[in-house]
Scaffold this active site. Structure first.
Site, short mmCIF file in Angstrom:
data_model
loop_
_atom_site.label_atom_id
_atom_site.label_comp_id
_atom_site.label_asym_id
_atom_site.label_seq_id
_atom_site.Cartn_x
_atom_site.Cartn_y
_atom_site.Cartn_z
N GLY A 72 11.34 -10.91 9.22
CA GLY A 72 12.12 -10.82 7.99
C GLY A 72 11.39 -11.36 6.79
CB THR A 73 9.40 -14.45 6.25
OG1 THR A 73 10.47 -15.27 6.75
CG2 THR A 73 8.70 -15.15 5.11
CG ASN A 156 20.91 -17.20 5.56
OD1 ASN A 156 20.97 -16.57 4.51
ND2 ASN A 156 20.35 -18.39 5.64
CD GLN A 184 21.45 -14.30 9.83
OE1 GLN A 184 22.19 -14.12 10.81
NE2 GLN A 184 20.45 -15.15 9.87
CB SER A 204 14.08 -10.57 11.53
OG SER A 204 13.34 -11.43 12.32
CG HIS A 206 14.01 -14.16 15.49
ND1 HIS A 206 14.67 -15.34 15.31
CD2 HIS A 206 13.45 -13.86 14.29
CE1 HIS A 206 14.50 -15.75 14.05
NE2 HIS A 206 13.76 -14.86 13.42
CB THR A 242 -4.22 -4.90 16.11
OG1 THR A 242 -5.55 -4.56 15.75
CG2 THR A 242 -3.90 -4.34 17.49
CB CYS A 330 18.37 -36.29 5.94
SG CYS A 330 20.07 -36.77 5.76
N1 PLP Z 1 16.47 -13.40 5.64
C1 PLP Z 1 17.57 -13.94 6.19
C2 PLP Z 1 18.90 -13.61 5.62
C3 PLP Z 1 17.46 -14.79 7.29
O1 PLP Z 1 18.56 -15.32 7.82
C4 PLP Z 1 16.17 -15.07 7.82
C5 PLP Z 1 16.01 -16.00 8.93
O2 PLP Z 1 16.84 -16.85 9.19
C6 PLP Z 1 15.05 -14.47 7.21
C7 PLP Z 1 15.24 -13.65 6.12
C8 PLP Z 1 13.66 -14.70 7.73
O3 PLP Z 1 13.46 -13.95 8.90
P1 PLP Z 1 12.28 -14.30 9.93
O4 PLP Z 1 12.73 -15.49 10.69
O5 PLP Z 1 12.16 -13.09 10.80
O6 PLP Z 1 11.05 -14.53 9.13
#
Ligand code: PLP
Length: 387
Positions: A72-73, A156, A184, A204, A206, A242, A330
């Site tokens: 996702g990132t 999220n 999400q 994403s 996972h 790759t 924290c």
């Molecule tokens: N965007 C949202 C809304 C997410 O909840 C997350 C991960 O928690 C991400 C992006 C990032 O995804 P990844 O963990 O696959 O990099």
């Protein structure tokens, strides 16, 4: 209860057994590089294309519109940075302007901060107290150089489902690219990119029973988004490197299964979530339920408990074998509240007491009841200790 109770499915999910089974041959036997010309490599190539076809069909996209990434990132970074880059290429000397929401994941927020440092403009759209973007106020935020509108499909932290179709319509009307971070939502909600008018979508694996470190970006065919990572000619010259063949195979399998089981699983999970909400609201005083009651992911419940620190409560729940997330962190003795809570106007003291419960198919009603019992005592003890 001896076994761990996992109530943090928004953080990550367990890989489905069928996913691991589908991936294993590509880790053990078929390790060929998909870019090679011999038949052994062809086996890997075929597996990638099968996964691409499955994923494309789940969102009503064309196969050539799905690009595999590391998650996702990366998908979010690619969408925003290259939309800004594309604008600058088409308008030499002028930086683009980005419209987004203040409750996005850090993959979007921090990317926007980076783009701001590079000269782009960013406007955060107003949201209401449940986290819904106020569409009526979005149009007035559009500028002459606005190039992309990016709003998440579902949040999220608080689970709010955004008015994606209305936002996509607004983007189309104003000739903007519409991107949605569906990390999400994908695998949990039915998504139709054609009907909804979505130009780009991040997901994403996972988060829906697939492996970590793999995801995809859907890019509508007509959008000439430049590649983000330079190198080889993989992914039709759009994403070099790759391919993570076992990961992609696993994501394809998880996509297939999560879409096949979606309706039934959502019903099951929602029943448990509703019981959790009902019991907490009835049995624990001075609690605020966060997010939108109706437009909400089935598995998400988020509460702010007055007079406690959510992170400490999460640690105490962990000692009882229960995994949840807190919205606060924290650092150096200070409790930092989440940007989402701040954006929806939760007072800082209350926001410190945020706890997020995100359920999955493996949870049981018995686990929910056990969690409420433990939580009741933890909150009571923490409140007593604070006076
Ligand atoms: N965007 C949202 C809304 C997410 O909840 C997350 C991960 O928690 C991400 C992006 C990032 O995804 P990844 O963990 O696959 O990099």
């Amino acid at each position: 209860m001896n076994k761990m109770i996992y109530l943090d499915h928004a953080a990550t999910t367990r890989m489905l057994p069928e996913v691991l089974e589908a991936m294993t041959p590509y880790q053990k036997e078929y390790y060929g590089n998909p870019s090679t010309i011999y038949e052994f490599g062809e086996k890997s190539r075929e597996a990638i294309e099968n996964a691409r076809a499955v994923i494309a069909s789940t969102i009503h996209a064309r196969e050539e519109e799905i690009f595999f990434t590391s998650g996702g990132t990366e998908s979010d970074n690619w969408a925003l940075k290259e939309a800004a880059n594309l604008y600058r290429r088409n308008h030499p000397g002028i930086h683009g302007h980005i419209l987004t929401s203040p409750i996005e994941h850090h993959a979007i927020i921090h990317t926007c901060q980076e783009l701001t440092a590079m000269g782009c403009g960013v406007t955060y759209l107003p949201v209401d107290e449940t986290g819904l973007v106020i569409v009526g106020k979005a149009e007035e935020c559009i500028r002459e150089n606005t190039c992309i509108l990016s709003v998440m499909y579902a949040n999220n932290e608080i689970g709010t489902i955004e008015p994606v179709e209305e936002l996509a319509f607004l983007a189309k009307k104003n000739d903007l690219i519409f991107h949605t971070d569906a990390v999400q939502a994908y695998g949990h909600l039915p998504i139709d990119v054609r009907r909804s008018g979505i130009d780009m979508l991040s997901a994403s694996a996972h988060k829906f029973g697939g492996p970590k470190g793999v995801g995809f970006l859907y890019i509508r065919k007509e959008i000439d988004l430049p590649s983000f990572i330079q190198g080889g000619a993989q992914e039709s010259n759009r994403r070099a490197g790759t391919e993570n063949v076992p990961g992609i195979v696993g994501m394809g399998k998880a996509a297939e299964l999560s879409h096949r089981r979606m309706g039934e699983e959502n019903r099951r999970v929602k029943k448990m979530r509703d019981r959790l909400v009902y019991r907490i609201m009835r049995e624990i005083p001075d609690v605020k339920f966060m997010g939108n009651m109706k437009k909400r992911l089935s598995n998400n419940a988020n509460f702010c408990f007055n007079g406690i620190v959510g992170e400490s409560a999460a640690i105490l729940l962990d000692t009882q074998g229960i995994c949840v997330s807190s919205g606060s962190a924290c650092s150096t003795g200070q409790t930092e509240v989440s940007h989402v809570m701040k954006a929806i106007g939760v007072p800082e003291g209350l926001a410190q007491g945020a706890l997020r419960f995100t359920l999955g198919a493996e949870n049981t009603m018995e686990e929910i009841d056990y969690t409420v019992e433990k939580l009741k005592y933890i909150v009571e003890d923490m409140r007593k200790a604070a006076v």
